[in-house]
Design a protein around this motif. Structure first.
Motif, PDB file in Angstrom:
ATOM      1  N   SER A  97      16.160 -22.784   8.809  1.00 17.64           N
ATOM      2  CA  SER A  97      15.849 -21.420   9.644  1.00 17.64           C
ATOM      3  C   SER A  97      16.175 -20.191   8.540  1.00 17.64           C
ATOM      4  O   SER A  97      17.049 -20.168   8.019  1.00 17.64           O
ATOM      5  N   THR A  98      15.399 -19.215   8.633  1.00 17.10           N
ATOM      6  CA  THR A  98      15.522 -17.802   8.316  1.00 17.10           C
ATOM      7  C   THR A  98      15.958 -17.461   9.420  1.00 17.10           C
ATOM      8  O   THR A  98      15.234 -16.792  10.281  1.00 17.10           O
ATOM      9  N   ASP A  99      17.224 -16.845   9.693  1.00 17.93           N
ATOM     10  CA  ASP A  99      17.702 -16.382  11.216  1.00 17.93           C
ATOM     11  C   ASP A  99      17.370 -15.147  11.062  1.00 17.93           C
ATOM     12  O   ASP A  99      17.418 -14.459  12.331  1.00 17.93           O
ATOM     13  N   SER A 100      17.788 -14.153  10.175  1.00 20.51           N
ATOM     14  CA  SER A 100      17.565 -13.019  10.275  1.00 20.51           C
ATOM     15  C   SER A 100      17.188 -12.158   8.644  1.00 20.51           C
ATOM     16  O   SER A 100      17.721 -12.782   7.739  1.00 20.51           O
ATOM     17  N   VAL A 101      16.238 -11.161   8.647  1.00 15.58           N
ATOM     18  CA  VAL A 101      15.935 -10.573   7.508  1.00 15.58           C
ATOM     19  C   VAL A 101      15.909  -9.261   7.996  1.00 15.58           C
ATOM     20  O   VAL A 101      15.113  -8.805   8.842  1.00 15.58           O
ATOM     21  N   ASP A 102      16.847  -8.235   7.554  1.00 18.93           N
ATOM     22  CA  ASP A 102      16.611  -6.835   8.002  1.00 18.93           C
ATOM     23  C   ASP A 102      16.173  -5.918   6.666  1.00 18.93           C
ATOM     24  O   ASP A 102      17.021  -5.825   5.831  1.00 18.93           O
ATOM     25  N   PHE A 103      15.163  -5.424   6.898  1.00 14.55           N
ATOM     26  CA  PHE A 103      14.806  -4.398   5.747  1.00 14.55           C
ATOM     27  C   PHE A 103      15.307  -2.940   6.205  1.00 14.55           C
ATOM     28  O   PHE A 103      14.858  -2.311   7.138  1.00 14.55           O
ATOM     29  N   LEU A 104      16.384  -2.535   5.313  1.00 13.49           N
ATOM     30  CA  LEU A 104      17.169  -1.271   5.869  1.00 13.49           C
ATOM     31  C   LEU A 104      16.594  -0.262   5.027  1.00 13.49           C
ATOM     32  O   LEU A 104      16.762   0.868   5.673  1.00 13.49           O
ATOM     33  N   HIS A 105      16.158  -0.182   3.767  1.00 16.57           N
ATOM     34  CA  HIS A 105      15.402   1.039   3.112  1.00 16.57           C
ATOM     35  C   HIS A 105      14.392   0.314   2.312  1.00 16.57           C
ATOM     36  O   HIS A 105      14.477  -0.836   1.720  1.00 16.57           O
ATOM     37  N   PRO A 106      13.573   1.266   2.104  1.00 17.64           N
ATOM     38  CA  PRO A 106      12.419   0.812   1.129  1.00 17.64           C
ATOM     39  C   PRO A 106      12.914   0.578  -0.491  1.00 17.64           C
ATOM     40  O   PRO A 106      13.898   1.339  -0.561  1.00 17.64           O
ATOM     41  N   ILE A 107      12.189  -0.225  -1.127  1.00 20.07           N
ATOM     42  CA  ILE A 107      12.695  -0.500  -2.534  1.00 20.07           C
ATOM     43  C   ILE A 107      11.273  -0.001  -3.259  1.00 20.07           C
ATOM     44  O   ILE A 107      10.171  -0.164  -2.966  1.00 20.07           O
ATOM     45  N   ASN A 161       0.971  -1.224   0.001  1.00 21.93           N
ATOM     46  CA  ASN A 161      -0.179  -0.096  -0.127  1.00 21.93           C
ATOM     47  C   ASN A 161       0.895   1.040  -0.016  1.00 21.93           C
ATOM     48  O   ASN A 161       0.258   2.442  -0.325  1.00 21.93           O
ATOM     49  N   HIS A 162       2.020   1.379   0.378  1.00 20.38           N
ATOM     50  CA  HIS A 162       2.965   2.426   0.389  1.00 20.38           C
ATOM     51  C   HIS A 162       3.879   2.505  -0.949  1.00 20.38           C
ATOM     52  O   HIS A 162       4.825   3.478  -1.007  1.00 20.38           O
ATOM     53  N   ASN A 163       3.338   1.651  -1.994  1.00 22.63           N
ATOM     54  CA  ASN A 163       3.992   1.718  -3.264  1.00 22.63           C
ATOM     55  C   ASN A 163       5.443   1.462  -3.253  1.00 22.63           C
ATOM     56  O   ASN A 163       6.324   1.905  -4.014  1.00 22.63           O
ATOM     57  N   THR A 164       5.723   0.558  -2.221  1.00 24.28           N
ATOM     58  CA  THR A 164       7.293   0.048  -2.180  1.00 24.28           C
ATOM     59  C   THR A 164       7.004  -1.368  -2.359  1.00 24.28           C
ATOM     60  O   THR A 164       6.147  -2.156  -1.848  1.00 24.28           O
ATOM     61  N   LEU A 165       8.179  -2.197  -2.448  1.00 26.42           N
ATOM     62  CA  LEU A 165       8.331  -3.441  -2.565  1.00 26.42           C
ATOM     63  C   LEU A 165       7.902  -4.294  -1.351  1.00 26.42           C
ATOM     64  O   LEU A 165       8.202  -4.113  -0.283  1.00 26.42           O
ATOM     65  N   PHE A 166       6.793  -5.146  -1.567  1.00 25.49           N
ATOM     66  CA  PHE A 166       6.109  -6.040  -0.589  1.00 25.49           C
ATOM     67  C   PHE A 166       7.149  -6.975   0.190  1.00 25.49           C
ATOM     68  O   PHE A 166       8.079  -7.685  -0.548  1.00 25.49           O
ATOM     69  N   GLY A 167       7.221  -6.857   1.580  1.00 28.87           N
ATOM     70  CA  GLY A 167       8.174  -7.766   2.236  1.00 28.87           C
ATOM     71  C   GLY A 167       8.098  -9.069   1.784  1.00 28.87           C
ATOM     72  O   GLY A 167       9.309  -9.764   1.818  1.00 28.87           O
ATOM     73  N   GLY A 168       6.941  -9.574   1.812  1.00 29.63           N
ATOM     74  CA  GLY A 168       6.730 -11.141   1.475  1.00 29.63           C
ATOM     75  C   GLY A 168       7.543 -11.509   0.424  1.00 29.63           C
ATOM     76  O   GLY A 168       8.227 -12.565   0.207  1.00 29.63           O
TER      77      GLY A 168
END
Ligand SMILES: CC(C)(COP(=O)(O)OP(=O)(O)OC[C@H]1O[C@@H](n2cnc3c(N)ncnc32)[C@H](O)[C@@H]1OP(=O)(O)O)[C@@H](O)C(=O)NCCC(=O)NCCS
Length: 183
Positions: A59-69, A26-33
């Motif tokens: 396991s997915t140990d970490s996913v850090d979203f640092l900047h919107p795409i 909804n924010h017009n940025t790449l969907f995290g999923g």
């Protein structure tokens, strides 16, 4: 003789994508999923290239979203194996967004995942160890055994927690609560 090690670069996977209207939130940025699915995909190829076996995500140990795409960006994924146990492999993924008009680049996300190589009977199978070469690879390799300890602890906790996870239908669960209340 088959060598018992591989360099990080031998499992390197690189891929560049566009952001299409279907991929945004909804924010017009790449969907995290969407991003997480792509991360898992490139990482799984790195694990398979390193082990040359079928692999599963443990396991997915970490996913850090640092900047919107944004839709004006290209999205570059790069992954490689940073560390190995006996049958497990830690895979690092970096996601770099590049504004296609200005050329400005940002590290948009980083992720660490663990894969396990399987033999023909779907049992964990040994993998070659990994040797880092670049500064980035060395940093990730050197810090990996600490992360492996944390993962092992977390797995113990998850297993303990699983004992308390209900598999009942919600109406059975309410009944169980009422029975407990009258005991
Ligand atoms: C991952 C899996 C194969 C591990 O099987 P297991 O019977 O627990 O195997 P073991 O306890 O012998 O562990 C094997 C290795 O996996 C690692 N491992 C197991 N569970 C893990 C977890 N949750 N996180 C990280 N590593 C894990 C162990 O540390 C061990 O590593 P090592 O061989 O380098 O020492 C099993 O749990 C599984 O099949 N999980 C489902 C995977 C899946 O469906 N993924 C999604 C789709 S690909």
């Amino acid at each position: 003789m088959k060598k018992d090690f591989k360099y990080c670069k031998e499992s390197r996977v690189m891929r560049t994508s566009r952001v299409f209207p279907n991929d945004v939130n909804n924010h017009n940025t790449l969907f995290g999923g969407r991003l997480m699915s792509d991360i898992d995909q490139v990482a799984s190829i790195s694990a398979a290239k390193h082990s040359r076996r079928d692999c599963v995500t443990a396991s997915t140990d970490s996913v850090d979203f640092l900047h919107p795409i944004r839709p004006t960006d290209s999205v570059y994924f790069e992954s490689y194996v940073t560390w190995t146990g006996t049958s497990s492999m830690e895979v690092f993924v970096k996601v770099i967004a590049e504004n296609l008009k200005t050329g400005e680049r940002k590290v948009a996300a980083t992720a660490l995942l663990t894969f396990v190589a399987l033999d023909d009977n779907n049992k964990p199978a040994p993998v070659p160890r990994v040797i880092p070469e670049t500064v980035e690879e060395t940093k990730l390799h050197e810090t990996a055994s600490e992360r492996a300890k944390v993962r092992a602890e977390r797995k113990k906790e998850s297993k303990a927690l699983a004992q308390f996870i209900s598999m009942n239908d919600p109406w059975d669960y309410r009944l169980e609560m009422m029975e407990n209340a009258y005991m």
